[in-house]
Design a protein around this motif. Structure first.
Motif, short mmCIF file in Angstrom:
data_model
loop_
_atom_site.label_atom_id
_atom_site.label_comp_id
_atom_site.label_asym_id
_atom_site.label_seq_id
_atom_site.Cartn_x
_atom_site.Cartn_y
_atom_site.Cartn_z
N ILE A 62 -36.45 21.61 19.08
CA ILE A 62 -35.24 20.44 19.52
C ILE A 62 -35.97 18.79 20.34
N LYS A 63 -34.90 17.62 20.03
CA LYS A 63 -35.54 17.01 20.41
C LYS A 63 -34.24 16.34 21.39
N PRO A 64 -34.30 16.36 22.52
CA PRO A 64 -33.16 15.72 23.64
C PRO A 64 -32.81 14.36 23.59
N ARG A 65 -31.44 14.13 23.07
CA ARG A 65 -30.83 12.83 22.80
C ARG A 65 -30.81 11.87 23.92
N ASP A 66 -31.98 11.75 24.67
CA ASP A 66 -32.36 10.35 25.96
C ASP A 66 -32.66 8.94 25.19
N ARG B 273 -42.04 13.21 27.71
CA ARG B 273 -41.83 13.79 26.23
C ARG B 273 -40.60 14.09 25.66
N GLY B 274 -39.35 13.23 26.54
CA GLY B 274 -37.95 13.67 26.26
C GLY B 274 -37.06 14.07 27.23
N GLY B 275 -35.71 13.77 27.37
CA GLY B 275 -35.21 14.51 28.41
C GLY B 275 -34.94 13.57 29.98
N CYS C 223 -29.69 17.69 26.91
CA CYS C 223 -30.23 16.54 27.25
C CYS C 223 -31.19 16.44 28.32
N ALA C 224 -30.77 16.94 29.45
CA ALA C 224 -31.17 17.62 30.69
C ALA C 224 -32.91 17.38 31.05
N LEU C 225 -33.95 17.01 31.90
CA LEU C 225 -34.96 17.59 31.54
C LEU C 225 -34.24 18.00 33.28
N TYR C 226 -35.20 18.93 33.61
CA TYR C 226 -34.97 19.90 35.22
C TYR C 226 -36.13 20.86 35.48
N LYS C 227 -37.39 19.66 36.59
CA LYS C 227 -38.20 20.49 36.50
C LYS C 227 -39.84 20.33 35.06
N GLY C 228 -39.08 19.59 34.86
CA GLY C 228 -40.28 19.34 33.86
C GLY C 228 -40.04 20.18 32.05
N MET C 229 -38.46 20.71 32.16
CA MET C 229 -38.07 21.82 31.39
C MET C 229 -36.71 21.57 30.74
#
Lengths: 119, 834
Positions: free
Chosen positions: B240-244, B257-259, B279-285
């Motif tokens: 998957i690719k976050p929709r950011d 790399r997205g998020g 879509c959320a990137l928390y602590k790089g994840m």
């Protein structure tokens, strides 16, 4: 003693007398090379026929299984591992991807007829 | 009124709405939702069921009128194209502009499509939305050969979809050296691969697709090693690719790399804007599962009503059924050597692989992998998460179900209150227990409604049930352990009802106390109760068809559909003449013979129609039914005792024969075994039996509730130095009490383990008559002893009953032609089943 009469695509043959089948139980009927499980679901006044082979381990055993219902669906449980199948649709009711063949049954003058297709 | 705008109406976006309206008083928020798809949020986790019969409506989480009923303005098919952070306004494609005080981005993710030349061709799909599925369904009609790029979770889901679409000739192509590289190890991947291949999928690992070939439509795929396959439909499901993009455009901080970067309140670098879900990137994840997405929704909803909840990462343990194969991975599935120890169970025949990783000191479970059988998942996950101290033999945890005698109740009680039982809805053990104690929930369905536990993936439901039963019992609530859907009684209740009402047949019992038509669970239970009460021939009164199949034919069905025959050999004592008869019968009917563990001889491979003739010969020679087919007394094993043995104190063989003949044919909730030893050396292994007797200088010591089998347990000393008569009186009472009170298929050992007060209580009931029932127990047992008849003798004497022993009703003389034997060590064995 196999008598057949043809009706549409089905041929009906005489399987046995009604009293040969235990009340609320099953027997195995031989038709040519096929084994057909025949059930007298007396509680509902219904008769059902399916293939005798349980598809799980390919055992000729469904006629020896216990019948009953799941909610309103009539079913039979294979004696080997208790896989259950709908007597109406042949669908496996334990969530496995098995399907058994069902046959139409009619009763006339104390005789049980099973309708088989040309296969 | 605070204005809240939510961009995205997927599972997490919906969950956020649901949580917010549940938490906030009416009219505290003005909520607006923009969704890109034309449908309201649906269950993407079970998307593949769209092809196995579910409709888009079935998958919908809540219909459009739910939003209306909760005063939520829902705009579907109208994605937001711009966020104006200065003005705090969003603009939609269709020209709407809406102001916000708080903006929540739940934009989710899109499929990651690797840059392979030819991905734009017709017949190449992604697997993400119901629209994708509808397009796949149309294309599949003209498709013979399919392929899926991606051997991870989503890829295998897509492969399942291909099978459901009828494209059984499907390749799964994975770039990594193994399937599901994030969740399982190499050995697990091999097992999974074999399982999937046996279902018809072709699996290519270590395979890099370099081109998708064909004119307008896909015709073939080319790989890096220059090999190629013909394909007319390809699904890309490689990640998957976050929709950011919207967030980026608005100048919010995003990952390389997205998020969309968020803090532990799920807040972006703009305090008014939150991001939740994929879509959320928390602590790089990025958290690509629904459960952490729901947790994020909870954190933001809680924050908006003034709460303090925060997000601290999420356990990515997962259990799912992939194309019929259980796959689970929890905690740290891969632990490196040095950081822990590993126990592996691998059964390539059955396709089962289980691995658990244990801390170096052996105290804690760190993680593991389960393939082919993931029943233990919940318990293992909880053990790992809650750092429960492991038992001395942790391998027991993956050895699988043991004789169906679950001790689940005990293990859930060991978990701490804050253990998360349902991770989809983050419901703790405490929440579930409280729903029972404070909200009086008394069924799993009620708990589901009350706490939402078990409403997501459903994996925790068995544990929820255990907890419910355990909590009810702990509160002194009456736990109704009902038999099945047809009888809302426990076995003990039904036993009393049948007795009081003098019912004699299954149909009478069903008509009086049950409903519908019965089933394979209640039929044997009721049949057993009838036999334990009245001891009439089990094939009489139309009861034959209500017997379990073995009881119906008075023999044990074996692989291939033939039966085994076990004549009773009381105490294991047999004359040479009788041995000869057994030999003659076995030869005449071509039976395989083996000495059993219970000191008797089992004759295998008998055709159904030969059973009456075999028994006629055996009965003429003085044998009786051994009831090896029944939930009944089996054998009383004995050592040779004082008649021959130089150490023997008493005549154990005579006593064993006396006991076996007393209780022969006695039907019970489960089988019963016994043994008598002539001295403390215990050669008859009496302490592994349901009741065991060991000679002492002064008489007999009686032990009860032992078990061999899958969960061995020594019998406990019940009474000492008894004379033979007292010993038998105690056994009468003990067996009858067990027969009247145990659950179906419960041996004496778990019966005692569950009994409050344990062995002391049992001694009080049986020896001290604390319930005032021993006279009745003795009377009931004496009735059974006096009415004993050999079932096989009755069949042999009755031609009508014999008729039922044929394979074909319309060709009684013919045997089942599907039965096949093979030679082995001068005897025969049945051909293996598939």
């Amino acid at each position: 003693m196999i008598t057949t009469e043809t009706e549409g695509k089905l041929s009906w043959f005489i399987a046995c007398k009604t009293e040969d089948v235990p009340v609320n139980g099953g027997v195995c009927v031989k038709y040519e090379d096929r084994q057909i499980a025949l059930f007298h679901f007396a509680r509902r006044g219904a008769w059902y026929a399916t293939q005798n082979e349980c598809p799980h381990r390919n055992q000729m055993a469904l006629s020896r299984g216990m019948i009953g219902s799941l909610d309103t669906e009539p079913k039979v449980a294979c004696p080997f591992h208790k896989k259950t199948f709908s007597l109406e649709t042949g669908e496996c009711l334990n969530g496995d991807d098995y399907q058994i063949k069902t046959y139409p049954v009619k009763v006339m003058n104390g005789l049980v007829y099973i309708g088989v297709d040309g296969e | 009124m605070m204005k809240i705008v939510i961009i995205g109406n997927g599972m997490v976006g919906f969950k956020f709405c649901e949580k917010l309206v549940a938490k906030a008083p009416k009219d505290s928020f003005e909520i607006t939702v923009f969704g890109e798809e034309i449908r309201p949020a649906y269950d993407r986790v079970h998307l593949s069921e769209f092809f196995s019969g579910k409709t888009a409506d079935d998958l919908t989480l809540a219909p459009a009128d739910w939003y209306a009923a909760n005063d939520i303005q829902l705009y579907l098919g109208d994605p937001v194209k711009e966020i104006d952070r200065e003005q705090k306004k969003v603009y939609s494609i269709r020209g709407l502009s809406v102001s916000y005080d708080i903006l929540v981005l739940a934009t989710g993710s899109s499929a990651f499509v690797p840059p392979i030349p030819g991905v734009e061709k017709n017949g190449v799909f992604i697997y993400r939305t119901i629209e994708d599925l509808e397009m796949m369904r149309d294309w599949a009609k003209k498709t013979k050969k399919g392929a899926v790029i991606g051997g991870g979770l989503l890829g295998l889901e897509a492969a399942k979809a291909m099978i459901d679409l009828g494209i059984t000739d499907t390749h799964v192509i994975e770039f990594a050296p193994r399937l599901m590289p994030r969740q399982i190890d190499e050995a697990g991947s091999v097992i999974l691969k074999n399982k999937l291949e046996s279902l018809g999928l072709k699996i290519l690992t270590n395979t890099n697709t370099t081109a998708i070939q064909g004119e307008d439509s896909i015709k073939s795929m080319l790989f890096a090693d220059q090999s190629s396959i013909d394909v007319d439909m390809l699904v890309i499901s490689a990640g998957i690719k976050p929709r950011d993009e919207l967030a980026k455009q608005a100048g919010l901080e995003t990952g390389s790399r997205g998020g969309i970067v968020v803090n532990e309140q799920m807040q972006t670098n703009d305090k008014s804007i939150f991001a939740i879900g994929e879509c959320a990137l928390y602590k790089g994840m990025i958290y690509g599962l629904v459960a952490p997405g729901y947790e994020m929704a909870e954190v933001v909803a809680d924050h908006l009503v003034g709460g303090q909840k925060t997000f601290h990462g999420f356990d990515m343990s997962t259990k799912l059924k992939l194309i019929g194969v259980d796959v689970a991975s929890f905690g740290d599935p891969f632990v490196a050597a040095g950081d822990g120890r590993t126990v592996v169970l691998e059964d390539t025949m059955k396709g089962i692989y289980k691995r658990i990783n244990i801390s170096t000191d052996g105290k804690y479970l760190l993680g593991g992998i389960l393939i082919g059988d993931a029943d233990a998942y919940n318990m293992l996950l909880q053990t790992a998460k809650n750092k429960v101290i492991l038992p001395p033999n942790p391998e027991d945890m993956i050895l699988g179900a043991r004789g169906g005698e679950s001790s689940g109740g005990d293990s859930v009680s060991a978990l701490p209150d804050d253990a998360i039982i349902c991770s989809c809805e983050s419901v703790t053990k405490e929440n579930i227990c409280k729903s029972v104690t404070e909200n009086n929930c008394e069924s799993v369905d009620e708990i589901k409604k009350c706490t939402k536990a078990g409403t997501g993936c459903g994996g925790c439901v068995p544990m929820v049930k255990d907890l419910m039963l355990h909590t009810m019992a702990a509160n002194g609530k009456y736990v109704r352990n009902v038999i099945c859907e047809h009888f809302h009684y426990s076995r003990q209740e039904l036993f009393d009802l049948v007795k009081i009402n003098q019912l004699k047949s299954y149909d009478e019992v069903l008509d009086t106390f049950g409903k519908n038509d019965g089933c394979e669970i209640c039929k044997p239970v009721v049949s057993s109760i009838l036999a334990s009460l009245w001891n009439e021939l089990i094939l009489d009164k139309g009861n034959a068809a209500a017997q379990d199949s073995n009881d119906r034919f008075l023999a044990n069905i074996q692989k291939g559909g033939t039966y085994s025959v076990v004549p009773r050999i009381p105490g294991g004592e047999i004359t040479p003449d009788k041995l000869i008869v057994i030999g003659q019968v076995a030869k005449e009917y071509h039976l395989y013979t083996k000495i059993t563990g219970g000191q008797r001889i089992d004759l295998f491979g008998a055709h159904l129609s030969d059973l009456p003739a075999i028994w006629k010969k055996l009965i003429e020679a003085g044998f009786e039914s051994g009831h090896a087919y029944g939930k009944a007394l089996r054998t009383v094993k004995s050592c040779v005792g004082s008649t021959w043995c130089r150490f023997g104190l008493h005549d154990s063989v005579s006593f064993a024969i006396q006991i076996e003949e007393r209780y022969r044919g006695l039907r019970a909730p489960h089988k019963i075994k016994s043994g008598v030893s002539g001295c403390i050396r215990e050669c008859a292994e009496a302490r592994s039996k349901d009741f065991g007797i060991i000679a002492t200088e002064k008489g007999w010591n009686l032990y009860v509730c032992g078990n061999g089998g899958s969960k061995p347990q020594h019998a406990l000393l019940f009474a000492t130095d008894l004379d033979s008569e007292t010993c038998i009186r105690y056994i009468d009472r003990f067996l009858m009490f067990y027969i009247k009170t145990a659950d179906p298929l419960m041996r004496t050992a778990p019966w005692l383990n569950k009994m409050e007060g344990g062995i002391t209580y049992l001694q009080n009931v049986i020896i001290n008559d604390s319930l005032g029932i021993v006279a009745e127990l003795e009377r009931e047992m004496q009735l059974l002893v006096d009415s004993y008849k050999c079932e096989w003798k009755e069949v042999v004497d009755n031609p009508e009953l014999q008729k039922k022993f044929s394979h074909f009703v319309n060709a009684p003389e013919e045997k089942d032609p599907s039965v096949k034997f093979e030679a082995m060590r001068e005897q025969k064995k049945v051909a293996d089943w598939k």
